[in-house]
Design a protein around this motif. Structure first.
Motif, PDB file in Angstrom:
ATOM      1  N   LEU A   1      33.716  39.234  27.180  1.00 55.16           N
ATOM      2  CA  LEU A   1      33.547  40.005  28.415  1.00 55.16           C
ATOM      3  C   LEU A   1      32.388  40.995  28.291  1.00 55.16           C
ATOM      4  N   LYS A   2      31.735  41.194  29.425  1.00 56.54           N
ATOM      5  CA  LYS A   2      30.596  42.094  29.502  1.00 56.54           C
ATOM      6  C   LYS A   2      30.899  43.194  30.519  1.00 56.54           C
ATOM      7  N   PRO A   3      30.237  44.338  30.389  1.00 53.64           N
ATOM      8  CA  PRO A   3      30.456  45.404  31.386  1.00 53.64           C
ATOM      9  C   PRO A   3      30.219  44.927  32.817  1.00 53.64           C
ATOM     10  N   GLU A   4      29.300  44.017  33.000  1.00 52.65           N
ATOM     11  CA  GLU A   4      29.023  43.522  34.359  1.00 52.65           C
ATOM     12  C   GLU A   4      30.120  42.615  34.906  1.00 52.65           C
ATOM     13  N   ASP A   5      31.106  42.291  34.092  1.00 55.22           N
ATOM     14  CA  ASP A   5      32.271  41.551  34.573  1.00 55.22           C
ATOM     15  C   ASP A   5      33.294  42.474  35.225  1.00 55.22           C
ATOM     16  N   THR A   6      33.079  43.772  35.126  1.00 50.94           N
ATOM     17  CA  THR A   6      33.995  44.738  35.723  1.00 50.94           C
ATOM     18  C   THR A   6      34.079  44.539  37.225  1.00 50.94           C
ATOM     19  N   ALA A   7      35.299  44.348  37.723  1.00 52.76           N
ATOM     20  CA  ALA A   7      35.511  44.071  39.145  1.00 52.76           C
ATOM     21  C   ALA A   7      37.006  43.938  39.408  1.00 52.76           C
ATOM     22  N   VAL A   8      37.339  43.896  40.673  1.00 49.13           N
ATOM     23  CA  VAL A   8      38.675  43.462  41.064  1.00 49.13           C
ATOM     24  C   VAL A   8      38.621  41.943  41.189  1.00 49.13           C
ATOM     25  N   TYR A   9      39.536  41.290  40.513  1.00 49.83           N
ATOM     26  CA  TYR A   9      39.588  39.833  40.516  1.00 49.83           C
ATOM     27  C   TYR A   9      40.717  39.375  41.430  1.00 49.83           C
ATOM     28  N   TYR A  10      40.365  38.478  42.334  1.00 53.34           N
ATOM     29  CA  TYR A  10      41.327  37.942  43.284  1.00 53.34           C
ATOM     30  C   TYR A  10      41.551  36.462  43.020  1.00 53.34           C
ATOM     31  N   CYS A  11      42.787  36.066  43.044  1.00 51.47           N
ATOM     32  CA  CYS A  11      43.140  34.657  43.075  1.00 51.47           C
ATOM     33  C   CYS A  11      43.224  34.252  44.551  1.00 51.47           C
ATOM     34  N   ALA A  12      42.761  33.069  44.869  1.00 51.60           N
ATOM     35  CA  ALA A  12      42.766  32.629  46.260  1.00 51.60           C
ATOM     36  C   ALA A  12      42.989  31.124  46.318  1.00 51.60           C
ATOM     37  N   ALA A  13      43.494  30.654  47.426  1.00 52.04           N
ATOM     38  CA  ALA A  13      43.791  29.226  47.553  1.00 52.04           C
ATOM     39  C   ALA A  13      43.486  28.740  48.963  1.00 52.04           C
ATOM     40  N   ARG A  14      43.146  27.460  49.031  1.00 54.67           N
ATOM     41  CA  ARG A  14      42.948  26.815  50.330  1.00 54.67           C
ATOM     42  C   ARG A  14      43.281  25.347  50.168  1.00 54.67           C
ATOM     43  N   ARG A  15      43.694  24.713  51.199  1.00 56.42           N
ATOM     44  CA  ARG A  15      43.940  23.284  51.153  1.00 56.42           C
ATOM     45  C   ARG A  15      42.595  22.568  51.056  1.00 56.42           C
ATOM     46  N   GLY A  16      42.539  21.548  50.234  1.00 55.29           N
ATOM     47  CA  GLY A  16      41.290  20.814  50.105  1.00 55.29           C
ATOM     48  C   GLY A  16      41.260  19.998  48.841  1.00 55.29           C
ATOM     49  N   SER A  17      40.196  19.190  48.730  1.00 56.30           N
ATOM     50  CA  SER A  17      40.048  18.305  47.574  1.00 56.30           C
ATOM     51  C   SER A  17      38.651  18.368  46.985  1.00 56.30           C
ATOM     52  N   MET A  18      37.867  19.349  47.412  1.00 59.10           N
ATOM     53  CA  MET A  18      36.535  19.521  46.857  1.00 59.10           C
ATOM     54  C   MET A  18      36.381  20.963  46.382  1.00 59.10           C
ATOM     55  N   VAL A  19      35.775  21.107  45.229  1.00 55.84           N
ATOM     56  CA  VAL A  19      35.569  22.448  44.711  1.00 55.84           C
ATOM     57  C   VAL A  19      34.101  22.811  44.899  1.00 55.84           C
ATOM     58  N   VAL A  20      33.879  23.907  45.584  1.00 56.07           N
ATOM     59  CA  VAL A  20      32.542  24.390  45.885  1.00 56.07           C
ATOM     60  C   VAL A  20      32.475  25.876  45.556  1.00 56.07           C
ATOM     61  N   PRO A  21      31.286  26.408  45.347  1.00 55.01           N
ATOM     62  CA  PRO A  21      31.154  27.833  45.012  1.00 55.01           C
ATOM     63  C   PRO A  21      31.277  28.707  46.246  1.00 55.01           C
TER      64      PRO A  21
END
Length: 123
Positions: A86-106
């Motif tokens: 881990l790096k200092p620039e990784d500092t953040a609030v991390y959210y888990c999220a979900a959506r229906r679908g079958s393709m992973v995109v950024p």
């Protein structure tokens, strides 16, 4: 929608590791894409990684590739984010999220969001 319950996070020194968990409360992640999105103070939400529940294909942001690993436990209906080096620039609030679908995109577009968990990396 799949209710999400996050756990993990905290304070760690640079170079350390943390693991976040995201559980589907009462329902399955089947036919969903589950992702992690982070937001640092004063910045927009940023795609970190995502996994297709059916099949396990994954995608990572360049900034975390090789350091973070997303995985799933089908029996526990849980998605994990293992964060190493881990790096200092990784500092953040991390959210888990979900959506229906079958393709992973950024993307940061999801239907359901967890409550967020703070990750702080000290230098």
């Amino acid at each position: 929608q799949v209710p999400l319950v996050e756990s993990g996070g905290g304070l760690v020194q640079a170079g350390g590791s943390l693991r976040l968990s995201c559980a589907a409360s009462g329902r399955s992640f089947a036919y969903h894409v589950v992702g992690w999105v982070r937001q640092a103070p004063g910045k927009e939400r940023e795609f970190v990684t995502a996994i297709i529940w059916n099949g396990g294909s994954t995608l990572y942001a360049d900034s975390v590739k090789g350091r973070f690993t997303i995985s799933r436990d089908i029996a526990k209906n849980t998605v994990y984010l293992q964060m190493n080096t881990l790096k200092p620039e990784d500092t953040a609030v991390y959210y888990c999220a979900a959506r229906r679908g079958s393709m992973v995109v950024p993307s940061t577009v999801y239907d359901t969001w967890g409550q967020g968990t703070q990750v702080t990396v000290s230098s």
